[in-house]
Design an enzyme around this catalytic site. Sequence first.
Site, PDB file in Angstrom:
ATOM      1  N   CYS A   1       2.162  -1.200  -7.307  1.00 51.71           N
ATOM      2  CA  CYS A   1       1.671   0.159  -7.499  1.00 51.71           C
ATOM      3  C   CYS A   1       2.772   1.184  -7.177  1.00 51.71           C
ATOM      4  O   CYS A   1       3.904   1.051  -7.629  1.00 51.71           O
ATOM      5  CB  CYS A   1       0.410   0.363  -6.646  1.00 51.71           C
ATOM      6  SG  CYS A   1      -0.607   1.786  -7.084  1.00 51.71           S
ATOM      7  N   THR A   2       2.470   2.190  -6.357  1.00 55.25           N
ATOM      8  CA  THR A   2       3.439   3.246  -6.065  1.00 55.25           C
ATOM      9  C   THR A   2       4.515   2.806  -5.086  1.00 55.25           C
ATOM     10  O   THR A   2       5.382   3.604  -4.720  1.00 55.25           O
ATOM     11  CB  THR A   2       2.729   4.505  -5.526  1.00 55.25           C
ATOM     12  OG1 THR A   2       1.876   4.134  -4.439  1.00 55.25           O
ATOM     13  CG2 THR A   2       1.908   5.170  -6.615  1.00 55.25           C
TER      14      THR A   2
END
Length: 317
Positions: free
Chosen positions: A103-104
Amino acid sequence: MKDVRVVFVIFPGFQILDLTGPHEVFHQAGPYAIETVAVAAGPVPASGGLAVVPTATVAGCDGAIDTLVVVGGRGTPEACADARLIGWLREAAGRSRRVASVCTGAFLLAEAGLLDGRRAVTHWSSCDRLAARHPSVVVDPDALFVQDGNVWTSAGVTAGIDLALALVEDDLGADETRRIARHLVMFVQRPGGQAQFSAQLEARRPAREPLRDLLAWITASPDQDLTVPALARRADMSERNFTRVFTAETGRTPAAFVESVRLEAARRLLETTDDTLDAVARACGFGTVETLHRCFRRSLRVTPGQYRRHFRMTRSH
């Protein structure tokens, strides 16, 4: 393989599924020694309130690492500003066989310079921000995960599980991956990209009342004539002026908005009805099954039939 070292990096405000999903895949595989590290000792709170006690601090995590995995979450901006953490990531990557982000977590890798000149992906809602903040990174906004050399990145949250399965397959082969996927009751590799798991981007709300009414009518009437000439007549505007105003006020061309509405309508019918593909195509304004197929392939990278099989809602009888 025996006790292959996998190190997860966590920080305050991390997404718990970014850790636990891939962690479970490696655990199911068996030959991995899994650790979690953080800048400071003691419980590290995830964004949802759960806390994880890391195995060690970054200062105490030395030696060779097979797979270094950086998670993401709401705390990513603060973690990116932590010079100690970013410096350690840069150093630890140099003694790791491969580096990955969920993800981030890609923002932390980018901040450490580990994505420069590489292809990468992050959560669909953050792809534009990653590309703007780190122009040297080639962002693929639709992939579930991307491998570029020894650096792997994944899309949002549960895509970290897809990434972990791919890493295990790279190590142990497809048979082991299928065994783990069956046990976890999930796809070995999901069809399509992450666009199919995110909501269709919504147009900006027009300032003009007639256009707001027109958007509502289009959404409720995907099977009608929604060509520019027909819509311009309904808005009582010239075609040229209609196209200009519509695009300026909604941020999308009339054709792009109409296609997204029809695609969304088709997705709902495929999820909730037994209608044939021909009936779905006609009800949603695509006209033919071939046009429906082209739109699904172009936008979601799956066929309508594949979409129905994987996303059909369970109905009680």
